[in-house]
Write an enzyme that holds these catalytic residues in place. Structure first.
Site, PDB file in Angstrom:
ATOM      1  CG  HIS A 107    -123.836  27.900 -11.448  1.00 19.88           C
ATOM      2  ND1 HIS A 107    -122.992  28.888 -11.897  1.00 19.88           N
ATOM      3  CD2 HIS A 107    -124.945  27.980 -12.215  1.00 19.88           C
ATOM      4  CE1 HIS A 107    -123.566  29.538 -12.884  1.00 19.88           C
ATOM      5  NE2 HIS A 107    -124.751  29.008 -13.110  1.00 19.88           N
ATOM      6  CG  LEU A 108    -119.508  21.939 -10.187  1.00 19.40           C
ATOM      7  CD1 LEU A 108    -118.281  21.140 -10.561  1.00 19.40           C
ATOM      8  CD2 LEU A 108    -120.707  21.024  -9.975  1.00 19.40           C
TER       9      LEU A 108
END
Length: 222
Positions: A107-108
């Site tokens: 989850h950037l």
């Protein structure tokens, strides 16, 4: 790990939900087809220290009587080959372990953060419009100034719903029926609205004479 291959086991994975490290994204060239320069700058000092604490907590949990007595749990304590120069189990060893074994976790976020105009690193405003660029919004996880301390799925859904509402409201205001309007009055004059232009910009200081403004239209600034 051949000696434990095929045996039953479990894994405790410390995850850093609120990392302090901040990466950078920079344009290499003005050509949009060139990939940008991306440096995530992972594992700066505070994050490494937090992950070492997480490992120690995981070891404490794994060494509880519930795991040992009920499952015969035993930590696989073979030293990591890249860290044999450090004393096994010391803070220096776990720092080495973290730097060798850590990985990102999907989850950037935060590449186009939303912030005030005074922040030189900000990309979008509070309506998700890209600063100094017309007709462009960013509506995804990249606008969050800080990563949320949860799975990013729900926050992104919220961002998408809010962003779509703002875009629809903008175009709803702009969707003026030209067949129903003839003149708009302003303190300094009036503007003749002709058909054929779905959207127009109207400025309050317009000085347009309706008699010679046939089929003229200026942009709606909405």
């Amino acid at each position: 790990m051949g000696e434990i291959l095929g045996r039953e086991g479990f894994c405790i994975r410390p995850i850093l939900g609120l990392p302090k490290s901040r990466g950078i994204i920079m344009l290499k060239l003005t050509n949009v087809h060139n990939h940008p320069y991306i440096d995530p700058q992972l594992l700066l000092h505070p994050d490494v220290k937090a992950l070492v604490k997480g490992i120690k907590v995981a070891l404490e949990v794994g060494n509880t009587s519930a795991f040992i007595n009920n499952f015969g749990a035993e930590f696989y304590d073979k030293p990591l080959p890249g860290c044999t120069a450090e004393m096994y189990g010391s803070d220096c060893y776990w720092v080495c372990y973290v730097r060798h074994m850590s990985t990102t976790f999907y989850h950037l976020t935060g590449g186009c953060k939303m912030t005030t105009a005074s922040d030189s690193y900000g990309v979008v405003d509070h309506t998700l419009r890209v600063r100094e660029a017309g007709g462009l919004r960013v509506v995804d996880a990249s606008i969050t100034p800080f990563i949320t301390n949860v799975n990013t799925n729900a926050p992104i859904i919220m961002i998408a719903e809010k962003g779509s509402d703002m875009a629809k409201q903008k175009w709803k205001r702009a969707a003026v029926s030209w067949h129903q309007l003839t003149y708009l009055s302003f303190p300094h004059g009036f503007v003749y609205l002709s058909s054929g232009h779905p959207h127009c910009n109207i400025y309050s200081d317009c000085q347009i004479n309706p008699e010679d403004a046939h089929d003229r239209c200026v942009d709606f600034n909405l």
